[in-house]
Design a protein around this motif. Structure first.
Motif, PDB file in Angstrom:
ATOM      1  N   TYR A  40       0.856  -1.195   0.000  1.00 46.01           N
ATOM      2  CA  TYR A  40       0.000   0.000   0.000  1.00 46.01           C
ATOM      3  C   TYR A  40       0.893   1.246   0.000  1.00 46.01           C
ATOM      4  O   TYR A  40       1.787   1.353   0.837  1.00 46.01           O
ATOM      5  CB  TYR A  40      -0.869   0.008   1.258  1.00 46.01           C
ATOM      6  CG  TYR A  40      -1.555   1.332   1.550  1.00 46.01           C
ATOM      7  CD1 TYR A  40      -2.566   1.812   0.727  1.00 46.01           C
ATOM      8  CD2 TYR A  40      -1.195   2.100   2.659  1.00 46.01           C
ATOM      9  CE1 TYR A  40      -3.201   3.018   0.999  1.00 46.01           C
ATOM     10  CE2 TYR A  40      -1.828   3.304   2.948  1.00 46.01           C
ATOM     11  CZ  TYR A  40      -2.832   3.765   2.103  1.00 46.01           C
ATOM     12  OH  TYR A  40      -3.456   4.960   2.379  1.00 46.01           O
ATOM     13  N   GLY A  41       0.629   2.140  -0.937  1.00 39.70           N
ATOM     14  CA  GLY A  41       1.370   3.396  -0.935  1.00 39.70           C
ATOM     15  C   GLY A  41       0.477   4.610  -0.874  1.00 39.70           C
ATOM     16  O   GLY A  41       0.767   5.573  -0.177  1.00 39.70           O
ATOM     17  N   CYS A 100      15.332   0.781   0.475  1.00 37.43           N
ATOM     18  CA  CYS A 100      14.388   0.286   1.495  1.00 37.43           C
ATOM     19  C   CYS A 100      13.609  -0.900   0.959  1.00 37.43           C
ATOM     20  O   CYS A 100      13.224  -1.791   1.694  1.00 37.43           O
ATOM     21  CB  CYS A 100      13.482   1.398   2.016  1.00 37.43           C
ATOM     22  SG  CYS A 100      11.965   1.682   1.088  1.00 37.43           S
ATOM     23  N   GLY A 101      13.332  -0.912  -0.346  1.00 38.79           N
ATOM     24  CA  GLY A 101      12.696  -2.054  -0.989  1.00 38.79           C
ATOM     25  C   GLY A 101      11.183  -2.002  -1.052  1.00 38.79           C
ATOM     26  O   GLY A 101      10.564  -2.857  -1.701  1.00 38.79           O
ATOM     27  N   TYR A 102      10.590  -1.009  -0.425  1.00 40.34           N
ATOM     28  CA  TYR A 102       9.128  -0.998  -0.276  1.00 40.34           C
ATOM     29  C   TYR A 102       8.393  -0.917  -1.610  1.00 40.34           C
ATOM     30  O   TYR A 102       7.378  -1.578  -1.789  1.00 40.34           O
ATOM     31  CB  TYR A 102       8.720   0.157   0.640  1.00 40.34           C
ATOM     32  CG  TYR A 102       7.289   0.093   1.101  1.00 40.34           C
ATOM     33  CD1 TYR A 102       6.938  -0.699   2.189  1.00 40.34           C
ATOM     34  CD2 TYR A 102       6.294   0.822   0.471  1.00 40.34           C
ATOM     35  CE1 TYR A 102       5.630  -0.776   2.624  1.00 40.34           C
ATOM     36  CE2 TYR A 102       4.983   0.766   0.903  1.00 40.34           C
ATOM     37  CZ  TYR A 102       4.652  -0.031   1.976  1.00 40.34           C
ATOM     38  OH  TYR A 102       3.353  -0.089   2.414  1.00 40.34           O
ATOM     39  N   VAL A 135      10.782   6.703  -3.331  1.00 39.76           N
ATOM     40  CA  VAL A 135      11.300   7.845  -2.572  1.00 39.76           C
ATOM     41  C   VAL A 135      12.795   7.667  -2.283  1.00 39.76           C
ATOM     42  O   VAL A 135      13.526   8.640  -2.137  1.00 39.76           O
ATOM     43  CB  VAL A 135      10.463   8.085  -1.288  1.00 39.76           C
ATOM     44  CG1 VAL A 135      11.056   9.198  -0.448  1.00 39.76           C
ATOM     45  CG2 VAL A 135       9.026   8.430  -1.668  1.00 39.76           C
ATOM     46  N   CYS A 136      13.278   6.429  -2.206  1.00 38.61           N
ATOM     47  CA  CYS A 136      14.724   6.203  -2.046  1.00 38.61           C
ATOM     48  C   CYS A 136      15.505   6.681  -3.267  1.00 38.61           C
ATOM     49  O   CYS A 136      16.705   6.901  -3.184  1.00 38.61           O
ATOM     50  CB  CYS A 136      15.044   4.730  -1.836  1.00 38.61           C
ATOM     51  SG  CYS A 136      14.472   4.037  -0.273  1.00 38.61           S
TER      52      CYS A 136
ATOM     53  N   CYS B 332       7.371   9.064   3.486  1.00 38.47           N
ATOM     54  CA  CYS B 332       8.002   7.753   3.328  1.00 38.47           C
ATOM     55  C   CYS B 332       7.072   6.872   2.502  1.00 38.47           C
ATOM     56  O   CYS B 332       5.856   6.955   2.646  1.00 38.47           O
ATOM     57  CB  CYS B 332       8.213   7.078   4.681  1.00 38.47           C
ATOM     58  SG  CYS B 332       9.332   7.961   5.778  1.00 38.47           S
ATOM     59  N   MET B 333       7.642   5.995   1.683  1.00 43.90           N
ATOM     60  CA  MET B 333       6.781   5.100   0.882  1.00 43.90           C
ATOM     61  C   MET B 333       5.892   4.245   1.778  1.00 43.90           C
ATOM     62  O   MET B 333       4.728   4.021   1.476  1.00 43.90           O
ATOM     63  CB  MET B 333       7.630   4.179  -0.012  1.00 43.90           C
ATOM     64  CG  MET B 333       8.122   4.800  -1.303  1.00 43.90           C
ATOM     65  SD  MET B 333       6.863   5.499  -2.403  1.00 43.90           S
ATOM     66  CE  MET B 333       5.871   4.078  -2.815  1.00 43.90           C
ATOM     67  N   GLU B 334       6.454   3.760   2.876  1.00 41.72           N
ATOM     68  CA  GLU B 334       5.645   2.986   3.817  1.00 41.72           C
ATOM     69  C   GLU B 334       5.014   3.969   4.804  1.00 41.72           C
ATOM     70  O   GLU B 334       5.727   4.660   5.535  1.00 41.72           O
ATOM     71  CB  GLU B 334       6.512   1.985   4.598  1.00 41.72           C
ATOM     72  CG  GLU B 334       5.724   1.141   5.594  1.00 41.72           C
ATOM     73  CD  GLU B 334       6.643   0.458   6.629  1.00 41.72           C
ATOM     74  OE1 GLU B 334       7.730   0.969   6.919  1.00 41.72           O
ATOM     75  OE2 GLU B 334       6.224  -0.587   7.158  1.00 41.72           O
ATOM     76  N   VAL B 335       3.700   4.012   4.817  1.00 45.40           N
ATOM     77  CA  VAL B 335       3.007   4.896   5.755  1.00 45.40           C
ATOM     78  C   VAL B 335       3.301   4.437   7.185  1.00 45.40           C
ATOM     79  O   VAL B 335       3.743   3.312   7.423  1.00 45.40           O
ATOM     80  CB  VAL B 335       1.474   4.881   5.537  1.00 45.40           C
ATOM     81  CG1 VAL B 335       1.085   5.567   4.243  1.00 45.40           C
ATOM     82  CG2 VAL B 335       0.921   3.457   5.615  1.00 45.40           C
ATOM     83  N   GLY B 382      10.057   0.885   5.406  1.00 50.55           N
ATOM     84  CA  GLY B 382       9.926   1.333   4.026  1.00 50.55           C
ATOM     85  C   GLY B 382      10.220   2.819   3.977  1.00 50.55           C
ATOM     86  O   GLY B 382       9.336   3.641   3.773  1.00 50.55           O
ATOM     87  N   GLY B 383      11.470   3.164   4.213  1.00 45.50           N
ATOM     88  CA  GLY B 383      11.890   4.561   4.350  1.00 45.50           C
ATOM     89  C   GLY B 383      11.686   5.032   5.773  1.00 45.50           C
ATOM     90  O   GLY B 383      10.791   4.571   6.489  1.00 45.50           O
TER      91      GLY B 383
END
Lengths: 152, 709
Positions: A40-41, A100-102, A135-136, B332-335, B382-383
């Motif tokens: 989920y983004g 981060c890999g997300y 975002v990385c 951040c990509m991960e909330v 995730g960030g």
């Protein structure tokens, strides 16, 4: 909300889940089936983190209802990773793409679609197809990995 | 570092999973212990010869899960392909030896841990050698460690680490292990080894905080107030089938899935208590307050060198300019998310966090349990970008689990994440500087007005109103200046502010390197040549020269193209960035090339350094071009990525990175180093292209891409 039984085929396996049929595919994958590789983004199809393959094409799963997805073959990142790994995954490792890999599950599946449609994409074609957000800032390596996979 | 080991050094051996043996080595230094800090690292060697090495740093993309173990592996003498890495659990024994905190930020881990990790590796290796000597009944001097094994030098017999680990774990830990490697002789340090965590990030198996699933857990979402600083007065209605919990600053609402919880949170009705005045806060009212402080003070001196008034009086020419920077979200990509399971006797937390020890303190405070009853499980982030230091999302999940009597998996929607950030502080900064006829800087007077992060987070570190983080990158400058006066004032506002990747440097380097560019123009000099003449710091000059060479500064750019350059120092490292651009439309440009030269001293993994600079440049690009959180009605007017531009692939030109090593230079950080100089390099290139000086961020000179839908 009323729940109902919905059947869907994910990574070659049929599943029946009891959910509100308007639930987005993303959340059925993650919260009902435990396939957490799909991320989920944003929930509004603006970032691409939730990209999966539906009937072979890359789709954002965050706004596609599970009902709409139910008749189709769905491939998530977990389904792409058979033995041996898909060439896009191998290229991703060779180029050491993730930080981060997300966002990478979505990135990889989008790249799989791109390479299905265009065997040897140019830089411009990669830029046009790969609008997924990272975002990385791994974009340069994503590009290199797509070129590498195209040559594999 | 050997003296640290000689003080107090003990071993514990525990059967580990997979039939291997966990060689747990910890040691503490009395000086560190007196300051409340203990050092601890684990090495696990399995019978199949795989070596698992833990990292005490939290992984958010910067590669710390790989680079800390890489340092241990150097001295342990193992084949990197046999190394698996993992995150150490949280606990006081893992506190950073310099910061005394198990937090990951400030680009600090490798800098703080480098020597202790070499010692840990050496101690582990010596124990394996001793185990071999004991097995053969020969003196230790007759045994030698090679890659993953010990050789009997008299007989050439070998025993592998996997075969020795069990015996080794029963032996006393050497009191002063010999670190064999040294700068110049490293075999593994300095090699671009593959990160062991990367395959799991290509097949969906990597577990981020948002992926944690615990038996019996309840999905939950958050509803924050519509005005900053408000608290719950009453929950007036909760959707059927959902439960809601008042957690003070917000309401946690449950659902059958996370999506269902998002929906339920939206339709939950809450009456809020809004602090007086908060709902009228806006970008313009805060800017007006800051501008008044800029003009009239009061301020606190941050640095005084010489007599800046005399320096200005002696100047042949002056600039007196003001730069303005907005609040910027982390995105951040991960909330934000946290899974918490609280019972009467235990509390477990799984959260993407930069501050594991802060989480422990939060849990103690909210549950009344002892530290021994609380477990903080490490998971991937995730960030992080500084946002995941904060405790708000941790507290909410703990309180909800406590109230609901079940594990709670709390996920913020993207909209809640964007609008309830701890933003990079806005800033208004003036520079009044003078040069003599040769261009030499006679005076530099820089005033910084910005909401203080430290006053909220670490007030004990704020002396006389000076937030040292807010002025980082504005003091101790690498330039020759005849006189300098830098002062600061906090501008209070209801907008929460927090650490944001590269913190003060990301604000102050835009001001410094833009103003230096203005002085170059005032002196009629080339921006590169001017900097080269005015820099007093050899390492800053080194990266500047390197980047000029990379972009071919001595050769004129193609017709219609222009270049900008900037240099920054921070986190113990130096970087220079040069950017080339060309006009796209009357008001926008296309950036065609970015070059970066970085000097971070000893390099552990050069590929990670390159990745961090590539990523830092992209992050700097996003924030410089579009980063802005408009405030009105006491709230952030940001909701999602459809109205918030971040760099996408189609915006990003090729980035060339060159590592410039200064021999013998101390180890510097890398995670934040790539960000600060991007904004001034862009603004300086734009000036070179158009003659127009941009003194406010975001620059908005590149057309953003919002995705393909």
């Amino acid at each position: 909300m009323a729940t109902q039984a919905v059947t869907l085929t994910v990574n070659g396996t049929k599943h029946t889940v009891n959910v509100d049929p308007s639930t987005p595919l993303l959340w059925v994958l993650r919260d009902a089936l435990g396939l957490t590789g799909t991320k989920y983004g944003c929930g509004i199809e603006a970032c691409g983190a939730c990209t999966v393959l539906v009937g072979g094409g890359a789709e954002k799963s965050c706004e596609m209802s599970v009902q709409d997805a139910s008749g189709q073959n769905i491939t998530t990142i977990e389904g792409l990773a058979a033995t041996p790994m898909h060439k896009v995954q191998l290229a991703w490792i060779a180029e050491q793409v993730p930080q981060c890999g997300y966002c990478q599950s979505g990135m990889i599946l989008k790249a799989v679609e791109l390479l299905q449609q265009t065997k040897t994409p140019t830089d411009a074609q990669i830029s046009a197809a790969m609008s997924n957000l990272c975002v990385c800032g791994t974009y340069q390596r994503v590009r290199a990995a797509i070129h590498r996979a195209a040559a594999m | 570092m050997n003296q640290i080991v000689s003080r107090r050094f003990f071993l514990s051996a525990t059967a580990a999973m997979g039939g291997g043996l966990m060689v747990g080595i910890s040691f503490s230094n009395t000086a560190l212990a007196a300051a409340g800090s203990t050092v601890n690292v684990w090495v696990t060697i399995a019978p199949d010869e795989s070596v698992t090495i833990l990292s005490s740093g939290a992984e958010m993309g910067q590669g710390v899960l790989s680079s800390m173990p890489q340092i241990i592996a150097e001295e342990l003498l193992v084949d990197w392909t046999k190394v698996k890495t993992g995150a150490a659990p949280s606990g006081s024994q893992y506190l950073n030896p310099v910061t005394h905190s198990q937090s990951t930020g400030g680009s600090n881990n490798i800098r703080s841990w480098f020597k202790p990790l070499l010692t840990i590796g050496a101690a582990t290796r010596e124990m394996l050698v001793s185990a071999a000597a004991q097995s053969w009944g020969v003196p230790v001097s007759q045994c030698k460690a090679v890659q993953g094994a010990v050789i009997n030098t008299a007989t050439n017999a070998t025993l592998t680490y996997g075969a020795l680990a069990s015996v080794a774990s029963t032996l006393p830990v050497p009191t002063s292990p010999a670190v064999l490697s040294s700068a110049g002789s490293y075999k593994l340090i300095g090699q671009p080894v593959a990160r062991p965590d990367i395959p799991s990030k290509t097949d969906g198996s990597a577990i981020f905080g948002i992926d944690v699933r615990v038996p019996g857990m309840i999905y939950a979402a958050i509803k924050h107030p519509p005005v900053f600083g408000s608290t719950v007065n009453a929950i007036t209605s909760t959707p059927a089938g959902a439960k809601s919990v008042n957690v003070g600053n917000a309401v946690v609402v449950t659902g059958a899935t996370t999506w269902d919880a998002f929906r339920n949170a939206k339709s939950t009705q809450v009456s809020w208590t809004v602090p007086a005045g908060n709902s009228s806060a806006s970008s313009s009212t805060i800017l007006a307050k800051a501008t008044a402080l800029l003009k009239n003070g009061p301020t606190t001196p941050a640095e005084t060198i010489g007599d800046v008034k005399a320096g200005l009086a002696a100047a042949a020419k002056q600039i007196n300019v003001t730069y303005t920077l907005p609040f910027v979200p982390h995105a951040c990509m991960e909330v934000l998310n946290c899974t918490a399971s609280v019972t009467a006797t235990s509390c477990e937390i799984w959260a993407p966090t930069q501050g594991a020890d802060a989480n422990l303190r939060t849990a103690i405070a909210l549950t009344g349990l002892s530290a021994a009853q609380i477990t903080i499980h490490p998971v991937l982030m995730g960030g992080g970008l500084g946002r995941k230091f904060e405790q708000d999302f941790i507290s909410q999940a703990i309180l909800a689990s406590k109230a609901l009597g079940a594990p709670v998996h709390l996920t913020w929607s993207r909209e809640e994440d964007f609008s309830n950030d701890f933003y990079r502080p806005m800033a208004v900064c003036s520079v009044n500087a003078g040069i003599d006829a040769s261009g030499a800087i006679t005076a530099w007077n820089n005033r910084i007005i910005s909401p203080s992060v430290m006053m909220r987070m670490f007030p004990a570190y704020v002396k006389n109103g000076l937030d040292t983080v807010a002025v980082a990158g504005a003091v101790a400058l690498p330039y020759k200046m005849g006189s300098r006066y830098v002062d600061y004032a906090n501008v209070p506002s209801p907008v929460p502010v927090g650490f944001w990747r590269s913190v003060g440097e990301s604000v102050n380097n835009f001001v410094l390197e833009s103003a230096i560019d203005e002085l170059a123009a005032l002196a009629g000099k080339d921006p590169y040549a001017y900097r080269a003449a005015q820099l007093s710091d050899a390492r800053a000059l080194g990266v500047l020269k390197a980047v000029a060479g990379m972009i071919g500064w001595s050769t004129k750019p193609a017709t219609g193209h222009a270049r900008g350059i900037a240099v920054s120092e921070g986190f113990g490292s130096y970087i220079a960035i040069a950017i080339e651009m060309t006009a796209a439309t009357a008001s926008t440009v296309t950036v065609t090339r970015v070059c970066a030269a970085v000097d971070c001293g000893t390099v552990v993994n050069p590929d990670t350094v390159v990745a961090q600079i590539q990523g830092g440049v992209v992050h700097g690009f996003s924030s410089a071009l579009w980063g802005n959180t408009p405030i009105s009605g006491g709230a952030a007017q940001l909701r999602n990525f459809d109205n918030y531009a971040l760099t996408r692939m189609g915006n990003m030109p090729h980035i060339d990175v060159q590592i410039v090593n200064t021999p013998g230079a101390p180890l510097g950080g890398i995670g934040e180093v790539g960000v600060p100089a991007v904004a001034p390099a862009l603004a300086n290139a734009y000036f070179a292209l158009t003659g127009k000086r941009l003194r406010g961020l975001p620059l908005k000179i590149v057309t953003p891409i919002y995705g393909d839908d």
